[in-house]
Scaffold this motif. Structure first.
Motif, PDB file in Angstrom:
ATOM      1  N   LEU A 170       0.819  -1.217   0.000  1.00  0.00           N
ATOM      2  CA  LEU A 170       0.000   0.000   0.000  1.00  0.00           C
ATOM      3  C   LEU A 170       0.852   1.266   0.000  1.00  0.00           C
ATOM      4  N   ILE A 199      -7.014  -6.404   3.076  1.00  0.00           N
ATOM      5  CA  ILE A 199      -7.188  -5.240   2.196  1.00  0.00           C
ATOM      6  C   ILE A 199      -7.152  -5.700   0.740  1.00  0.00           C
ATOM      7  N   ARG A 244     -13.784  -6.356  -7.311  1.00  0.00           N
ATOM      8  CA  ARG A 244     -13.224  -6.790  -8.596  1.00  0.00           C
ATOM      9  C   ARG A 244     -13.316  -8.319  -8.731  1.00  0.00           C
ATOM     10  N   ALA A 262      -8.022 -11.442  -2.384  1.00  0.00           N
ATOM     11  CA  ALA A 262      -8.561 -10.954  -1.111  1.00  0.00           C
ATOM     12  C   ALA A 262      -9.714 -11.850  -0.646  1.00  0.00           C
ATOM     13  N   MET A 266     -16.312 -16.156  -6.154  1.00  0.00           N
ATOM     14  CA  MET A 266     -15.451 -15.876  -4.990  1.00  0.00           C
ATOM     15  C   MET A 266     -16.127 -14.864  -4.066  1.00  0.00           C
ATOM     16  N   ARG A 270     -11.320  -0.363  -1.512  1.00  0.00           N
ATOM     17  CA  ARG A 270     -11.384   1.091  -1.775  1.00  0.00           C
ATOM     18  C   ARG A 270     -12.608   1.530  -2.575  1.00  0.00           C
ATOM     19  N   ASP A 307      -9.858 -11.461  -6.387  1.00  0.00           N
ATOM     20  CA  ASP A 307      -9.987 -12.882  -6.039  1.00  0.00           C
ATOM     21  C   ASP A 307      -9.062 -13.268  -4.888  1.00  0.00           C
ATOM     22  N   GLY A 322      -9.969  -6.086  -3.081  1.00  0.00           N
ATOM     23  CA  GLY A 322     -11.305  -6.485  -3.522  1.00  0.00           C
ATOM     24  C   GLY A 322     -11.271  -7.489  -4.653  1.00  0.00           C
TER      25      GLY A 322
HETATM   26  P1  NAP Z   1      -6.340  -8.083  -8.623  1.00  0.00           P
HETATM   27  O1  NAP Z   1      -7.380  -8.850  -9.329  1.00  0.00           O
HETATM   28  O2  NAP Z   1      -5.474  -7.135  -9.401  1.00  0.00           O
HETATM   29  O3  NAP Z   1      -7.071  -7.273  -7.440  1.00  0.00           O
HETATM   30  C1  NAP Z   1      -6.359  -6.365  -6.665  1.00  0.00           C
HETATM   31  C2  NAP Z   1      -7.333  -5.668  -5.742  1.00  0.00           C
HETATM   32  O4  NAP Z   1      -6.608  -4.792  -4.887  1.00  0.00           O
HETATM   33  C3  NAP Z   1      -8.363  -4.812  -6.486  1.00  0.00           C
HETATM   34  O5  NAP Z   1      -9.619  -4.943  -5.876  1.00  0.00           O
HETATM   35  C4  NAP Z   1      -7.811  -3.401  -6.328  1.00  0.00           C
HETATM   36  O6  NAP Z   1      -8.808  -2.407  -6.236  1.00  0.00           O
HETATM   37  C5  NAP Z   1      -7.118  -3.469  -5.007  1.00  0.00           C
HETATM   38  N1  NAP Z   1      -5.994  -2.528  -4.970  1.00  0.00           N
HETATM   39  C6  NAP Z   1      -4.979  -2.416  -5.853  1.00  0.00           C
HETATM   40  N2  NAP Z   1      -4.114  -1.456  -5.479  1.00  0.00           N
HETATM   41  C7  NAP Z   1      -4.623  -0.960  -4.327  1.00  0.00           C
HETATM   42  C8  NAP Z   1      -4.209   0.070  -3.445  1.00  0.00           C
HETATM   43  N3  NAP Z   1      -3.071   0.757  -3.655  1.00  0.00           N
HETATM   44  N4  NAP Z   1      -4.959   0.354  -2.365  1.00  0.00           N
HETATM   45  C9  NAP Z   1      -6.105  -0.347  -2.112  1.00  0.00           C
HETATM   46  N5  NAP Z   1      -6.554  -1.333  -2.903  1.00  0.00           N
HETATM   47  C10 NAP Z   1      -5.832  -1.630  -4.003  1.00  0.00           C
HETATM   48  O7  NAP Z   1      -5.283  -9.029  -7.846  1.00  0.00           O
HETATM   49  P2  NAP Z   1      -5.528 -10.473  -7.196  1.00  0.00           P
HETATM   50  O8  NAP Z   1      -6.758 -10.492  -6.416  1.00  0.00           O
HETATM   51  O9  NAP Z   1      -4.234 -10.840  -6.528  1.00  0.00           O
HETATM   52  O10 NAP Z   1      -5.710 -11.438  -8.453  1.00  0.00           O
HETATM   53  C11 NAP Z   1      -4.674 -11.522  -9.454  1.00  0.00           C
HETATM   54  C12 NAP Z   1      -5.058 -12.553 -10.520  1.00  0.00           C
HETATM   55  O11 NAP Z   1      -5.015 -13.857  -9.944  1.00  0.00           O
HETATM   56  C13 NAP Z   1      -6.495 -12.342 -11.015  1.00  0.00           C
HETATM   57  O12 NAP Z   1      -6.526 -12.677 -12.379  1.00  0.00           O
HETATM   58  C14 NAP Z   1      -7.303 -13.325 -10.219  1.00  0.00           C
HETATM   59  O13 NAP Z   1      -8.478 -13.741 -10.869  1.00  0.00           O
HETATM   60  C15 NAP Z   1      -6.293 -14.468 -10.067  1.00  0.00           C
HETATM   61  N6  NAP Z   1      -6.594 -15.238  -8.863  1.00  0.00           N
HETATM   62  C16 NAP Z   1      -7.412 -16.315  -8.998  1.00  0.00           C
HETATM   63  C17 NAP Z   1      -7.739 -17.066  -7.897  1.00  0.00           C
HETATM   64  C18 NAP Z   1      -8.594 -18.260  -8.067  1.00  0.00           C
HETATM   65  O14 NAP Z   1      -9.209 -18.402  -9.102  1.00  0.00           O
HETATM   66  N7  NAP Z   1      -8.657 -19.144  -7.086  1.00  0.00           N
HETATM   67  C19 NAP Z   1      -7.262 -16.703  -6.623  1.00  0.00           C
HETATM   68  C20 NAP Z   1      -6.475 -15.572  -6.509  1.00  0.00           C
HETATM   69  C21 NAP Z   1      -6.140 -14.841  -7.640  1.00  0.00           C
HETATM   70  P3  NAP Z   1      -9.688  -1.986  -7.531  1.00  0.00           P
HETATM   71  O15 NAP Z   1     -10.631  -3.122  -7.737  1.00  0.00           O
HETATM   72  O16 NAP Z   1     -10.321  -0.720  -7.089  1.00  0.00           O
HETATM   73  O17 NAP Z   1      -8.711  -1.803  -8.642  1.00  0.00           O
END
Ligand code: NAP
Length: 315
Positions: free
Chosen positions: A116, A148, A178, A154, A183, A173, A152, A150
């Motif tokens: 963050l 923290i 997202r 998280a 999930m 936020r 997958d 939103g």
């Molecule tokens: P992500 O999809 O990029 O989500 C990041 C989240 O953090 C978003 O909600 C974003 O807010 C928030 N965020 C980013 N920067 C921030 C900041 N500076 N302050 C506060 N909030 C912030 O990342 P992820 O959840 O790690 O997922 C990454 C990829 O892996 C995705 O394709 C996901 O589908 C996949 N994945 C899949 C699984 C599964 O299928 N089991 C599990 C985990 C991950 P905003 O929404 O406002 O941008």
């Protein structure tokens, strides 16, 4: 000229080094700015097989390094600024303009959790601030934690943490999550999960006993509020460390190297990828180590073929 260079010293790179050194390939391992990788940022590792009572992350990495050295792996501190992969042998440029040449390259530069960047975050890593629920969730048995993010990750980490924590409070936020619907639904139907949407984290509050709270801004009202918590899990995504490749290897849209399924082969023969730099799904020390072993074996096979070509061309 080296037969094999390994970039990165997390579990993937060090396992590749152990295997290649033991196969007498005398790998050179380039140790970047975070020797030992993400595991050196955690405290106790309880889920790496073979350690009944757990082991401290830095100690595990140090042991792996010594094991690789025992078989003859050479280590060099350095920061690779550029690579030239268009012809073999491959060229690596290190900061300070040193140039290294290698017949094969294993990329295990990992991924870094996005942080963050708010006050109190860095100094509490490992003392209540974590980026890995699977690694550290167990330490919050019966306690209140905040997640923290939103996405997958998280949702998944929040759901996982409900196995230990008494309450898991998700801070995001925006009002809209997202994360995928499935999930979200899973998290929303879990009684132990509470929600703080439309809130921006401002500061992590801590004292002698570690983290005690999170200061937030309510984006709707503009008011500041404090959520009391024992632990904060930052789950705002990861960034694969692939910038230095400058697009020379095929990656997905978020920068993760694409390896041929079931192997560690990249789109360039002789260049292999293992560990978190090619895995956004599992991200565990043991899976990284597994792919490190695969990369060493893929690379060894490649080098055997290469040696054959060298011999024939010199006849
Ligand atoms: P992500 O999809 O990029 O989500 C990041 C989240 O953090 C978003 O909600 C974003 O807010 C928030 N965020 C980013 N920067 C921030 C900041 N500076 N302050 C506060 N909030 C912030 O990342 P992820 O959840 O790690 O997922 C990454 C990829 O892996 C995705 O394709 C996901 O589908 C996949 N994945 C899949 C699984 C599964 O299928 N089991 C599990 C985990 C991950 P905003 O929404 O406002 O941008």
């Amino acid at each position: 000229m080296y037969r094999s260079i390994i970039l990165g010293t997390g579990p993937a790179g060090l396992t590749a080094a152990i295997y290649l050194a033991r196969a007498n390939m005398k790998p050179l391992v380039i140790e970047g700015p975070e020797p030992g990788g993400q595991l050196t940022l955690t405290t106790e590792v309880e889920n790496f097989p073979g350690f009944q009572d757990g082991i401290m992350g830095p100690e595990l990495m140090d042991t792996m390094r010594k094991q690789a050295e025992r078989f003859g792996a050479e280590f060099k501190r350095g920061w690779v600024t550029k690579v030239k992969l268009d012809k073999s042998p491959f060229t690596l440029l290190l900061e300070g303009s040193e140039e290294l040449k290698t017949e094969s390259l294993i990329i295990s530069t990992g991924a870094s959790a996005k942080m963050l960047g708010i006050p109190g975050e860095q100094k509490n890593i490992g003392k209540g601030v974590s980026t890995c629920a699977t690694c550290d969730g167990f330490f919050f048995r019966g306690k209140k934690v905040v997640i923290i993010g939103g996405g997958d990750s998280a949702m998944e980490e929040a759901t996982f943490l409900t196995k230990f924590a008494s309450e898991v409070h998700i801070i995001h936020r925006r009002d809209d999550l997202r994360a995928s619907k499935i999930m979200q639904d899973r998290a929303k139907s879990n009684d132990k999960i509470t929600w703080g949407l439309d809130r921006t984290p401002l500061e992590i509050i801590s004292g002698d006993k570690g983290v005690s709270g999170l200061k937030l801004k309510n984006n709707k009202t503009g008011e500041e509020e404090i959520v009391e918590t024992d632990g904060i899990f930052v789950a705002i995504g990861h960034r694969p460390n692939t910038k230095f490749l400058e697009g020379q290897l095929k990656t997905d849209e978020t920068g993760y190297i694409l390896a041929e399924p079931g192997t560690t082969n990249t789109n360039i023969p002789g260049v292999f990828a293992c560990g978190d730099v090619q895995d956004h799904k599992y991200r565990q020390a043991i899976t990284a180590a597994g792919t490190g072993c695969m990369a060493a074996m893929d690379s060894e096979k490649f080098l055997e073929g290469n040696r054959f070509i060298d011999w024939s061309s010199s006849v």
